[in-house]
Design an enzyme around this catalytic site. Structure first.
Site, PDB file in Angstrom:
ATOM      1  N   GLU A  46     103.111   6.085  17.844  1.00 44.05           N
ATOM      2  CA  GLU A  46     104.299   5.567  18.531  1.00 44.05           C
ATOM      3  C   GLU A  46     104.858   6.576  19.536  1.00 44.05           C
ATOM      4  O   GLU A  46     105.018   7.752  19.232  1.00 44.05           O
ATOM      5  CB  GLU A  46     105.421   5.214  17.545  1.00 44.05           C
ATOM      6  CG  GLU A  46     106.687   4.824  18.291  1.00 44.05           C
ATOM      7  CD  GLU A  46     107.857   4.419  17.419  1.00 44.05           C
ATOM      8  OE1 GLU A  46     107.740   4.496  16.181  1.00 44.05           O
ATOM      9  OE2 GLU A  46     108.886   4.026  17.989  1.00 44.05           O
ATOM     10  N   ASP A 111     113.142  20.916  12.156  1.00 47.60           N
ATOM     11  CA  ASP A 111     114.077  21.107  13.257  1.00 47.60           C
ATOM     12  C   ASP A 111     115.116  22.129  12.816  1.00 47.60           C
ATOM     13  O   ASP A 111     115.770  21.951  11.798  1.00 47.60           O
ATOM     14  CB  ASP A 111     114.750  19.754  13.585  1.00 47.60           C
ATOM     15  CG  ASP A 111     115.738  19.875  14.735  1.00 47.60           C
ATOM     16  OD1 ASP A 111     115.769  20.940  15.378  1.00 47.60           O
ATOM     17  OD2 ASP A 111     116.477  18.912  14.977  1.00 47.60           O
ATOM     18  N   ILE A 112     115.206  23.206  13.561  1.00 50.99           N
ATOM     19  CA  ILE A 112     116.256  24.198  13.276  1.00 50.99           C
ATOM     20  C   ILE A 112     117.177  24.218  14.480  1.00 50.99           C
ATOM     21  O   ILE A 112     116.721  24.371  15.609  1.00 50.99           O
ATOM     22  CB  ILE A 112     115.656  25.602  13.043  1.00 50.99           C
ATOM     23  CG1 ILE A 112     114.640  25.547  11.901  1.00 50.99           C
ATOM     24  CG2 ILE A 112     116.752  26.608  12.725  1.00 50.99           C
ATOM     25  CD1 ILE A 112     113.896  26.847  11.686  1.00 50.99           C
ATOM     26  N   ASP A 113     118.457  24.035  14.229  1.00 54.46           N
ATOM     27  CA  ASP A 113     119.391  23.902  15.333  1.00 54.46           C
ATOM     28  C   ASP A 113     120.538  24.887  15.178  1.00 54.46           C
ATOM     29  O   ASP A 113     121.065  25.074  14.088  1.00 54.46           O
ATOM     30  CB  ASP A 113     119.944  22.470  15.365  1.00 54.46           C
ATOM     31  CG  ASP A 113     120.647  22.181  16.670  1.00 54.46           C
ATOM     32  OD1 ASP A 113     120.103  21.376  17.442  1.00 54.46           O
ATOM     33  OD2 ASP A 113     121.722  22.755  16.909  1.00 54.46           O
ATOM     34  N   CYS A 124     129.080  32.481  19.996  1.00 55.60           N
ATOM     35  CA  CYS A 124     129.197  31.193  20.679  1.00 55.60           C
ATOM     36  C   CYS A 124     129.472  30.107  19.648  1.00 55.60           C
ATOM     37  O   CYS A 124     129.471  30.344  18.444  1.00 55.60           O
ATOM     38  CB  CYS A 124     127.902  30.792  21.388  1.00 55.60           C
ATOM     39  SG  CYS A 124     127.118  32.073  22.339  1.00 55.60           S
ATOM     40  N   CYS A 130     123.336  32.158  23.247  1.00 54.56           N
ATOM     41  CA  CYS A 130     123.132  33.372  24.023  1.00 54.56           C
ATOM     42  C   CYS A 130     122.028  34.181  23.370  1.00 54.56           C
ATOM     43  O   CYS A 130     121.493  33.802  22.350  1.00 54.56           O
ATOM     44  CB  CYS A 130     124.422  34.194  24.110  1.00 54.56           C
ATOM     45  SG  CYS A 130     124.897  34.893  22.524  1.00 54.56           S
ATOM     46  N   SER A 162     113.438  23.745  21.814  1.00 55.93           N
ATOM     47  CA  SER A 162     113.936  22.386  22.014  1.00 55.93           C
ATOM     48  C   SER A 162     114.639  22.212  23.360  1.00 55.93           C
ATOM     49  O   SER A 162     115.158  21.149  23.658  1.00 55.93           O
ATOM     50  CB  SER A 162     114.886  21.997  20.889  1.00 55.93           C
ATOM     51  OG  SER A 162     116.130  22.637  21.087  1.00 55.93           O
ATOM     52  N   GLY A 166     117.813  25.105  19.954  1.00 54.63           N
ATOM     53  CA  GLY A 166     117.093  24.999  18.692  1.00 54.63           C
ATOM     54  C   GLY A 166     115.603  25.107  18.873  1.00 54.63           C
ATOM     55  O   GLY A 166     115.106  25.386  19.970  1.00 54.63           O
ATOM     56  N   ASP A 314     117.327  21.147   9.444  1.00 57.39           N
ATOM     57  CA  ASP A 314     117.891  19.802   9.415  1.00 57.39           C
ATOM     58  C   ASP A 314     116.943  18.956   8.569  1.00 57.39           C
ATOM     59  O   ASP A 314     115.910  18.479   9.046  1.00 57.39           O
ATOM     60  CB  ASP A 314     118.001  19.258  10.844  1.00 57.39           C
ATOM     61  CG  ASP A 314     118.611  17.871  10.881  1.00 57.39           C
ATOM     62  OD1 ASP A 314     118.743  17.243   9.811  1.00 57.39           O
ATOM     63  OD2 ASP A 314     118.949  17.417  11.980  1.00 57.39           O
TER      64      ASP A 314
END
Lengths: 414, 475
Positions: A46, A111-113, A124, A130, A162, A166, A314
């Site tokens: 997909e 996923d690491i954000d 921040c 930064c 990303s 992330g 996540d």
């Protein structure tokens, strides 16, 4: 052409030029397909497109890389996402029985954000990132990369920036692709350490009673202790403010120690985070070695290090095969930066702000290639831009993947 | 026939389907009895019972419907028990392979049943069973144990575990996801080092994957079986049973021994003993002086089984439909009442509707009052209805959250059971006890009968006077 600002969304013209001339469709195809001739890995896969104005087109699928390119250039999406390999071609979804349309295979993704670190980072917040906060991501990547390889034995890991704040991880090992949702959930449980929301002070609860840390975490603790010293204490100075050190005190399970420290720090609020951590260490040493109080406090200190530095993933993204995730080399619509692969070996020197943007790449192209001869095909124009090292990195990854596929096939025929 | 040698162990992975002839009756009873056990397991999950409670309740149900004794048991027909267990399992596979949802629930319930039997099995027999199968686990060598000594010791969840003394097995981590999720094992290169104590995890997981795979294969083969008109209705019926619980034996005969009730008693009984569906019908009947067809059917059959004789029933309905002329009543309603008592037409003695039927068939239309309030009422209406019906019996708005949660999850009979427990707490019914022995409500008559039984238990000696009082209050 005006040089577009980093924070400006790239225009539709820029995006179209990017897809036509720069996007490495061949490499992405090879990465998804694991061999040269199209298989179900690609044809039953997909793709979902996001068009300007929040139009979302799901269940697209393509026979070849060229098909995909043609459609991308027609729709000119702001980004597109990759989903699972289904039991039938996603574009036929409406014509097959629902029971005959189920997700079968899918890379294991993480996923690491940076937003998950908002409660800790002092430099921040929100979408900003930064150089200093990238250190959190870098530490997370090193720990995750090591534990996935060492504990789960997976080899084909692709880390992808990303585009803003992330990083994504795609694991293409055959076994990882075949994991059921239940197994994915279990694996997520294994790597999840930070749990509990805003209202929960202690977010690390990984021990059974007073037992030592599980081996996988003990292994991560050593490098994280270094990160804790450099990043949390020295750079971010997390315990400088009263809010900061109160958060720390909440994690100490010994009333006397907490009282002593609170008194000391209220009297001398200018003490740095390093000083305060040393104060805590000193307090702990007040208890003789081998006493239960000492053991409890030592364990608490280990847990604190984990709470401030262990990867915050996540979890929902990783648990289901049918979760969609933005394709590598897409352009982040807010920053204009390309989602490039990242080498975990050199993650510490990776600088998000140095990642090329669409406008920058097209400008490079204009400079090396006088405007005249662009009637011809543009497959490999990326070779003449600063995108090259990143595409090369993916191509090397694809080669090892294809080599593995060949090896498995050979073994099967024997 | 040497059945015993075919099923040598009490524990069974159900590798081979039964191959001998089975009568349709056996086909159905084996399945139904097993379904009773599985439905109870399901509702235990919905009611958040602990594993120990689940085990007690399930073993109780098993003793009643699906006894399965160990190989050393004497004076029982072991072969027949095992055959029943075997047949029932395979019939239910047919009934539950047909949708993703049913497969998932069936696998969960069956795996729990297997686990309970495994845990309650005789040690020697269990080992014999384990040795009879190849679980494809690799024993960890002494060298490996030495190499990973520290890790193995840190990974073990109990303080006293000494890696040197413990036996370990290596398996692919994907076979023990539960241990992985809780970080209960040492993991290296994709292999989980499972201590002998946790070995059962591998067995349960194996049982589950095995069953999942088999169910999918059965699902693919099933269309060829759809031809058989004798079996398909049974299978349909069975798979519905999971949704609503299996109806207990409350079919026809009004319970004897002085349980006769009269038309005058119904008001009082409804207030004290009726489940919400019947309370609602009764209140509607009193309010509107009328009930529509399916409402009359559902309520009338319930009253019949409760012990209302035909004469009393006609009296009851005649009085209830108070703004209808005698003429119209005799023409249009009397026949139907007598019909439902088996006195007209084909003279069938119709059983009362079970929860399953009430939940699944004849969905209520806009002006109907029948059905199951837990399923067919809007959530806010259900809450106010429950409060107005049961607050005099101890139901408070604080209890509603729990009830509404189970309703939201679609476990209507669990919600009803919980209301029963709350409203009978003064008679000593505790949470989890259900309508006795942990059973859930599966039939409105079972609800009412149990409620009356509890009351009789309370004032044993005053029974006759109490009944007299009731009549006086009403008139």
């Amino acid at each position: 052409m005006a040089l577009s600002n980093d924070v400006e969304s790239p225009s539709a013209e820029l995006m179209l030029a990017f897809y036509r001339r720069l996007y490495p469709f061949k490499s992405v195809f090879g990465w998804l397909n694991h061999e040269h001739t199209p298989t179900k890995f690609f044809t039953h896969r997909e793709f979902a497109f996001t068009l300007p104005g929040d139009v979302y087109l799901r269940y697209n699928s393509f026979a070849t890389a060229d098909d995909l390119k043609k459609q991308v250039c027609t729709l000119n999406p702001t980004r597109f996402e990759i989903g699972p390999v289904y039991s039938a071609r996603p574009r036929d979804k409406k014509t097959v029985r629902p029971a005959a349309f189920t997700p079968q295979l899918r890379e294991l993704v993480f996923d690491i954000d940076m937003t998950d670190y908002d409660t800790i980072r002092t430099c921040c917040s929100g979408a900003e990132i930064c150089r200093r906060c990238w250190v959190f991501i870098a530490a997370a990547v090193r720990v995750m990369d090591r534990s996935i390889r060492d504990q789960f034995g997976y080899k084909y890991l692709l880390w992808v920036y990303s585009g803003r704040r992330g990083i994504h991880l795609w694991i293409s090992d055959r076994e990882a692709m075949e994991l059921t949702d239940e197994q994915r959930r279990a694996l997520v449980g294994w790597v999840t350490v930070i749990q509990g929301g805003k209202e929960m002070h202690k977010k690390v609860n990984v021990r059974v009673g007073s037992r030592p840390l599980p081996p996988s975490l003990a292994m991560a603790l050593e490098p994280l202790a270094v990160v804790f010293g450099d990043l949390i204490l020295a750079d971010q100075d997390c315990f400088a403010s009263e809010e900061g050190w109160e958060a720390l005190l909440h994690l100490i399970p010994d009333k006397t120690v907490v009282e002593n420290l609170r008194k000391k720090w209220t009297a001398n609020p200018e003490r740095s985070s390093e000083d305060k951590w040393d104060d805590l260490k000193k307090e702990v040493k007040e208890y003789a070695k081998g006493t239960p109080q000492r053991a409890t406090l030592t364990a608490a200190m280990e847990d604190i290090i984990l709470q401030y530095t262990y990867p915050r993933i996540d979890a929902e993204v990783s648990k289901h095969r049918n979760h969609l995730l933005k394709a590598p080399f897409c352009v982040h619509p807010k920053t204009g930066r390309v989602c490039v692969p990242v080498d975990p070996e050199t993650i510490d020197s990776f600088r998000p702000e140095r990642v090329p943007t669409v406008s920058q790449l097209l400008q490079e192209l204009d400079e090396v290639l006088p405007a005249a001869g662009d009637a011809a095909e543009h497959h490999s124009d990326w070779e003449r831009t600063s995108l090259k090292p990143y595409v090369d990195m993916l191509d090397r990854h694809v080669m090892t993947l294809m080599e593995e596929t060949r090896r498995t096939k050979r073994d099967m025929t024997w | 026939m040497a059945l015993h040698s075919q099923i040598p162990h009490r524990l069974n992975f159900y590798d081979r389907p039964p191959l001998d002839d089975i009568t349709i009756e056996e086909f159905e009873t084996c399945a139904l009895d097993r379904l009773r056990v599985l439905a109870e397991i399901e509702s235990s999950f919905a009611r958040n019972r602990s594993y120990d409670e689940l085990k007690t309740v399930t073993l109780e149900q098993c003793k009643k419907y699906l006894p399965l004794n160990s190989s050393t048991a004497i004076a029982v027909d072991r072969d027949a028990e095992r055959r029943k267990d075997h047949v029932g399992h395979f019939v239910l596979r047919l009934a539950f392979c047909r949708s993703e949802e049913l497969r998932r629930r069936f696998v969960k319930a069956e795996t729990s049943l297997f686990r309970i039997r495994y845990d309650s099995d005789d040690r020697v027999e269990r080992d014999a069973f384990l040795n009879s199968r190849d679980f494809d686990w690799i024993p960890v060598t002494d060298e490996e144990r030495l190499e990973y000594r520290a890790e193995l010791s840190a990974a073990s969840t109990s303080k006293d575990a000494v890696p040197e003394k413990e036996r370990y097995y290596k398996v692919k981590w994907t076979r023990v996801p539960d241990l992985i999720e809780k970080r209960k094992v040492f993991l290296k290169g994709g292999l989980a080092f499972v201590p002998a104590r946790e070995q059962s995890s591998i067995v349960f997981q194996e049982f589950q994957t095995h069953l999942e795979r088999d169910l999918e294969m059965t699902a693919k083969a099933l269309p060829r079986l759809d031809e058989d008109t004798r079996i398909v209705p049974i299978l349909n019926n069975l798979s519905q049973g999971f949704l609503a619980g299996v109806s207990s034996e409350w079919s026809s005969s009004p319970a004897g021994n002085g349980n006769e009730i009269t038309a005058d008693m119904v008001d009082e009984l409804s207030r004290k003993h009726f489940p919400a569906c019947m309370r609602n019908l009764h209140d509607s009947l009193r309010r509107d002086r009328h009930l529509k067809h399916f409402g009359r059917l559902q309520y009338g059959l319930f009253l019949k089984v409760l012990g209302l004789s035909i004469d009393e029933a006609i009296l009851f309905w005649r009085r209830s439909f108070s703004n209808i002329q005698d003429d119209k009543f005799n023409k249009e309603y009397r026949y139907n009442i007598r019909h439902s008592y088996g006195l007209e037409g084909k003279r069938a003695n119709y059983p009362a509707r079970s929860c399953q039927q009430i939940l699944m068939s004849d969905q209520p239309g806009a002006s109907d009052s029948h059905g199951c309030p837990y399923r067919h009422f809007a959530p806010d209406n259900l809450q106010s209805a429950l409060l107005s019906m049961y607050s005099s019996q101890g139901l408070t708005s604080a209890d509603l959250a729990e009830v509404m949660n189970t309703v939201k999850a679609g476990h209507y009979h669990v919600a009803c059971t919980r209301v029963f427990e709350i409203t009978h707490a003064s008679q000593g019914v505790k949470k989890g006890e259900g309508v006795g022995g942990g059973e859930s409500v599966t039939h409105p008559n079972q609800y009412a009968a149990r409620s009356r039984e509890l009351e009789r238990g309370k004032d044993e000696g005053f029974k006759t006077e109490a009944d007299g009082d009731v009549v006086m209050q009403i008139s």
